[in-house]
Design a protein around this motif. Sequence first.
Motif, PDB file in Angstrom:
ATOM      1  N   THR A   1       0.834  -1.211   0.000  1.00 50.37           N
ATOM      2  CA  THR A   1       0.000   0.000   0.000  1.00 50.37           C
ATOM      3  C   THR A   1       0.863   1.254   0.000  1.00 50.37           C
ATOM      4  OG1 THR A   1      -1.775  -1.162   1.165  1.00 50.37           O
ATOM      5  CG2 THR A   1      -1.802   1.251   1.257  1.00 50.37           C
ATOM      6  N   TRP A   2       1.903   1.273   0.819  1.00 51.26           N
ATOM      7  CA  TRP A   2       2.795   2.434   0.908  1.00 51.26           C
ATOM      8  C   TRP A   2       3.487   2.691  -0.427  1.00 51.26           C
ATOM      9  CZ3 TRP A   2       8.055   3.487   0.521  1.00 51.26           C
ATOM     10  CH2 TRP A   2       8.513   4.672   1.105  1.00 51.26           C
ATOM     11  N   LEU A   3       3.957   1.639  -1.079  1.00 49.81           N
ATOM     12  CA  LEU A   3       4.640   1.789  -2.364  1.00 49.81           C
ATOM     13  C   LEU A   3       3.682   2.294  -3.439  1.00 49.81           C
ATOM     14  CD1 LEU A   3       6.739  -1.464  -2.152  1.00 49.81           C
ATOM     15  CD2 LEU A   3       7.726   0.820  -2.472  1.00 49.81           C
ATOM     16  N   LEU A   4       2.465   1.779  -3.456  1.00 53.06           N
ATOM     17  CA  LEU A   4       1.484   2.262  -4.431  1.00 53.06           C
ATOM     18  C   LEU A   4       1.171   3.734  -4.188  1.00 53.06           C
ATOM     19  CD1 LEU A   4      -0.960  -0.797  -4.544  1.00 53.06           C
ATOM     20  CD2 LEU A   4       0.748  -0.156  -6.257  1.00 53.06           C
ATOM     21  N   GLN A   5       1.077   4.123  -2.945  1.00 54.23           N
ATOM     22  CA  GLN A   5       0.823   5.532  -2.636  1.00 54.23           C
ATOM     23  C   GLN A   5       1.993   6.397  -3.068  1.00 54.23           C
ATOM     24  OE1 GLN A   5      -0.004   5.117   1.547  1.00 54.23           O
ATOM     25  NE2 GLN A   5      -2.223   4.976   1.241  1.00 54.23           N
ATOM     26  N   LYS A   6       3.223   5.890  -2.898  1.00 55.17           N
ATOM     27  CA  LYS A   6       4.400   6.628  -3.357  1.00 55.17           C
ATOM     28  C   LYS A   6       4.352   6.871  -4.864  1.00 55.17           C
ATOM     29  CE  LYS A   6       7.353   7.760  -0.132  1.00 55.17           C
ATOM     30  NZ  LYS A   6       7.854   9.146   0.019  1.00 55.17           N
ATOM     31  N   ALA A   7       3.746   5.925  -5.595  1.00 55.04           N
ATOM     32  CA  ALA A   7       3.621   6.062  -7.052  1.00 55.04           C
ATOM     33  C   ALA A   7       2.376   6.857  -7.438  1.00 55.04           C
ATOM     34  CB  ALA A   7       3.576   4.675  -7.696  1.00 55.04           C
ATOM     35  N   GLY A   8       1.681   7.424  -6.457  1.00 59.07           N
ATOM     36  CA  GLY A   8       0.489   8.221  -6.733  1.00 59.07           C
ATOM     37  C   GLY A   8      -0.742   7.402  -7.045  1.00 59.07           C
ATOM     38  N   LEU A   9      -0.769   6.148  -6.572  1.00 54.81           N
ATOM     39  CA  LEU A   9      -1.836   5.227  -6.944  1.00 54.81           C
ATOM     40  C   LEU A   9      -2.773   4.891  -5.786  1.00 54.81           C
ATOM     41  CD1 LEU A   9       0.286   2.782  -9.139  1.00 54.81           C
ATOM     42  CD2 LEU A   9      -1.286   4.551  -9.932  1.00 54.81           C
ATOM     43  N   GLY A  10      -2.716   5.662  -4.708  1.00 52.86           N
ATOM     44  CA  GLY A  10      -3.584   5.388  -3.573  1.00 52.86           C
ATOM     45  C   GLY A  10      -5.055   5.372  -3.939  1.00 52.86           C
ATOM     46  N   GLY A  11      -5.458   6.262  -4.837  1.00 57.45           N
ATOM     47  CA  GLY A  11      -6.859   6.331  -5.257  1.00 57.45           C
ATOM     48  C   GLY A  11      -7.278   5.207  -6.187  1.00 57.45           C
TER      49      GLY A  11
END
Length: 399
Positions: free
Chosen positions: A148-158
């Motif tokens: 989850t943290w890595l996806l958020q770092k890539a701007g993919l949290g949404g």
Amino acid sequence: MTTRIDRTVLTVTANGIDCSAYVASLRLRFGYDLRVSEAEVDLYDLPAGIDYWDTLVVSCGSTGTGTAGNVQRFNGYITDVNYDLWPTTIRLEGRGPLVLAERLRVPEDEEAEGLINPILVPDFEAPGIDMSVNPDTEAEWSDADMVTWLLQKAGLGGRIAQIGGTGRILGTEAIDQYVWRRGQSALEFIEELDNVCLGHRTFEGLAGRIYRLVTSPRVPFVDSRIDVTEGTHPLDSSRLNRGIKGARNRVVVRGFDDGGGPVLFQATCAHPAPPPGISLETEYLSSPLIEFELIGDGDGLSCQEVAAWKLDEVRHAWIEAVVPVWMDNAFQVGGTAYLNSPHLGSVNQALWIKHIDIEVGEDGSFTQTLTLRGAAADALRIAPVPGAFALPSALVVNP
């Protein structure tokens, strides 16, 4: 016999510009084997105002009794534009949102920063970003938290739909192995985790939604499945393979080495179809992210439980079927379909949806090709005995 006529419907927008009237054909691909979804949209003309990394959204389906209609299937980015001289067409190539995690390389280098500021160097300095704890809070965390943290770092949290995990706290023993390393992409680190996390895979489903789910080896019989029945749904180019080429009956798992030798565990079972004269076939798996030998030795993953999962993965004969259907159902990668086909290897069981290929042809036809995979149910003894299958009544010819 009643003739069924469905009409294909579609909507394609690029950078918010409706390109539907220019579409000649399109093809979409999704898969937990593919991870990042793909789109190819052939246009007769390209409207102005469309460029690389603009959003590309594709909806398609059929209109008719019981159809799903114009369902959003792909939601990603334009990465390439190709031109054909004759017939004159322009192909927009798109990739799903996980392409951003594929392109994002580790943005920091703690080891290099420590060399610049040696007074600040702690006991362990990662050649990248230390992932043994949450880099923002230094809290202990699990594999699902890391993804989850890595996806958020890539701007993919949404874009996240569902991120599952093992529930284990990782990085307590092999601290220097849990590193988002210099030059490594966010998706590559996720793939390292998925390789040992007991069957969890990270991939895209429809509409650019990101999932991390268990997809192997056993396929659950669930009410949300979609039935695919011979004589009603599969087209005549369907095919199926029952294979034991990858079958093994021993798994050896090698984990973290603290300097005194790696933790190690092996598991064995009966072989489903041993080659002549060979009693043991071995699958090897090695990862420093596996921190302990036995279940209960610590918070993280153990060689014992990874070996048990991997053995259940390789101990069976597997079925893989490629089934084109006219149906426009919103099949989801990582979901299940129940395939009943007396003439296709007498298959009658639930299977994972491994891959989906959606195509709208130049003639306006809509087709979905499903790649279905699962351990053969007769080997698991959870299916009816072969020979008990029947064709749909519409195909039974009275004597």
